[in-house]
Design a protein around this motif. Structure first.
Motif, PDB file in Angstrom:
ATOM      1  N   ALA A  39     -67.932 -32.102  24.887  1.00  0.00           N
ATOM      2  CA  ALA A  39     -67.810 -30.727  24.414  1.00  0.00           C
ATOM      3  C   ALA A  39     -68.887 -29.883  25.090  1.00  0.00           C
ATOM      4  CB  ALA A  39     -67.971 -30.681  22.904  1.00  0.00           C
ATOM      5  N   LYS A  42     -72.825 -30.460  24.935  1.00  0.00           N
ATOM      6  CA  LYS A  42     -73.075 -31.761  24.319  1.00  0.00           C
ATOM      7  C   LYS A  42     -72.949 -32.869  25.352  1.00  0.00           C
ATOM      8  CE  LYS A  42     -71.656 -30.492  19.652  1.00  0.00           C
ATOM      9  NZ  LYS A  42     -70.817 -30.879  18.476  1.00  0.00           N
ATOM     10  N   SER A  62     -65.389 -41.169  13.805  1.00  0.00           N
ATOM     11  CA  SER A  62     -64.769 -39.912  13.371  1.00  0.00           C
ATOM     12  C   SER A  62     -63.316 -39.782  13.799  1.00  0.00           C
ATOM     13  CB  SER A  62     -65.574 -38.721  13.891  1.00  0.00           C
ATOM     14  OG  SER A  62     -65.531 -38.670  15.303  1.00  0.00           O
ATOM     15  N   ARG A  86     -58.864 -31.620  14.769  1.00  0.00           N
ATOM     16  CA  ARG A  86     -59.828 -30.724  14.140  1.00  0.00           C
ATOM     17  C   ARG A  86     -60.503 -29.888  15.220  1.00  0.00           C
ATOM     18  NH1 ARG A  86     -62.736 -35.829  11.095  1.00  0.00           N
ATOM     19  NH2 ARG A  86     -60.969 -36.417   9.765  1.00  0.00           N
ATOM     20  N   PRO A  87     -61.008 -28.721  14.859  1.00  0.00           N
ATOM     21  CA  PRO A  87     -61.710 -27.911  15.879  1.00  0.00           C
ATOM     22  C   PRO A  87     -62.838 -28.679  16.570  1.00  0.00           C
ATOM     23  CG  PRO A  87     -61.243 -26.573  13.958  1.00  0.00           C
ATOM     24  CD  PRO A  87     -60.842 -27.983  13.608  1.00  0.00           C
ATOM     25  N   GLU A  88     -63.488 -29.577  15.859  1.00  0.00           N
ATOM     26  CA  GLU A  88     -64.586 -30.348  16.462  1.00  0.00           C
ATOM     27  C   GLU A  88     -64.109 -31.393  17.469  1.00  0.00           C
ATOM     28  OE1 GLU A  88     -64.001 -29.933  13.210  1.00  0.00           O
ATOM     29  OE2 GLU A  88     -64.368 -31.803  12.058  1.00  0.00           O
ATOM     30  N   ASP A  89     -62.797 -31.573  17.579  1.00  0.00           N
ATOM     31  CA  ASP A  89     -62.250 -32.457  18.608  1.00  0.00           C
ATOM     32  C   ASP A  89     -62.120 -31.741  19.956  1.00  0.00           C
ATOM     33  OD1 ASP A  89     -60.050 -33.786  16.119  1.00  0.00           O
ATOM     34  OD2 ASP A  89     -61.861 -34.744  16.920  1.00  0.00           O
ATOM     35  N   THR A  90     -62.389 -30.453  19.974  1.00  0.00           N
ATOM     36  CA  THR A  90     -62.307 -29.688  21.213  1.00  0.00           C
ATOM     37  C   THR A  90     -63.307 -30.218  22.232  1.00  0.00           C
ATOM     38  OG1 THR A  90     -61.533 -27.678  20.127  1.00  0.00           O
ATOM     39  CG2 THR A  90     -62.644 -27.415  22.251  1.00  0.00           C
ATOM     40  N   THR A 124     -58.157 -28.246  23.383  1.00  0.00           N
ATOM     41  CA  THR A 124     -58.737 -27.159  22.599  1.00  0.00           C
ATOM     42  C   THR A 124     -57.988 -27.067  21.276  1.00  0.00           C
ATOM     43  OG1 THR A 124     -59.304 -25.936  24.596  1.00  0.00           O
ATOM     44  CG2 THR A 124     -59.318 -24.717  22.520  1.00  0.00           C
ATOM     45  N   SER A 127     -58.661 -23.191  14.920  1.00  0.00           N
ATOM     46  CA  SER A 127     -58.686 -23.317  13.449  1.00  0.00           C
ATOM     47  C   SER A 127     -57.717 -22.355  12.795  1.00  0.00           C
ATOM     48  CB  SER A 127     -60.093 -23.071  12.933  1.00  0.00           C
ATOM     49  OG  SER A 127     -60.544 -21.811  13.354  1.00  0.00           O
TER      50      SER A 127
END
Length: 127
Positions: A39, A42, A62, A86-90, A124, A127
């Motif tokens: 990401a 990160k 996760s 989930r958005p955090e999988d972007t 991407t 949400s």
């Protein structure tokens, strides 16, 4: 041998995608395949891996239960089915492979064990 990913895209939260990783040029022997993601801002992180002849499959905590890694040996293709996104999988998702005999049946979660990498495919999740 080159690895080419495809299947990424823009999807709403809760949606699904199937990522593909095709090896162009056949590996002369067995290999393990892993998926990693990175990401923005990160470090690259392990997502899933599958050993040669589907010997073992591993997932990061996760994504356990939401992502499934599989292999079609006849097509030299490994898939990553990603669901309940989930958005955090972007992230950019990378496919990687290794022929190191110590890890082809018990695939590693460490990127340093993989010596073949694809260019990545963007996922991407909105949400």
């Amino acid at each position: 041998v080159q690895l080419v990913e495809s299947g990424g895209g823009l999807v709403q939260a809760g949606g699904s995608l199937r990522l593909s990783c095709v090896a162009s040029g056949r590996f002369p022997s067995g290999y393990a395949t892993g998926w990693f993601r990175q990401a923005p801002g990160k470090e690259r992180e392990f997502v899933a891996a599958i050993g040669w002849k589907d010997s073992n499959r591993y997932y990061m905590d996760s994504v356990e239960g939401r992502f499934t890694i599989s292999r079609d040996s006849a097509r030299d293709t490994v898939y990553l089915q990603i669901s309940s996104l989930r958005p955090e999988d972007t992230a950019v998702y990378f496919c990687a492979a290794t022929r190191r005999s110590s890890v082809i049946f018990i695939p590693s979660r460490s990127a340093s064990e993989y010596n073949y990498w694809g260019q990545g495919t963007q996922v991407t999740v909105s949400s």
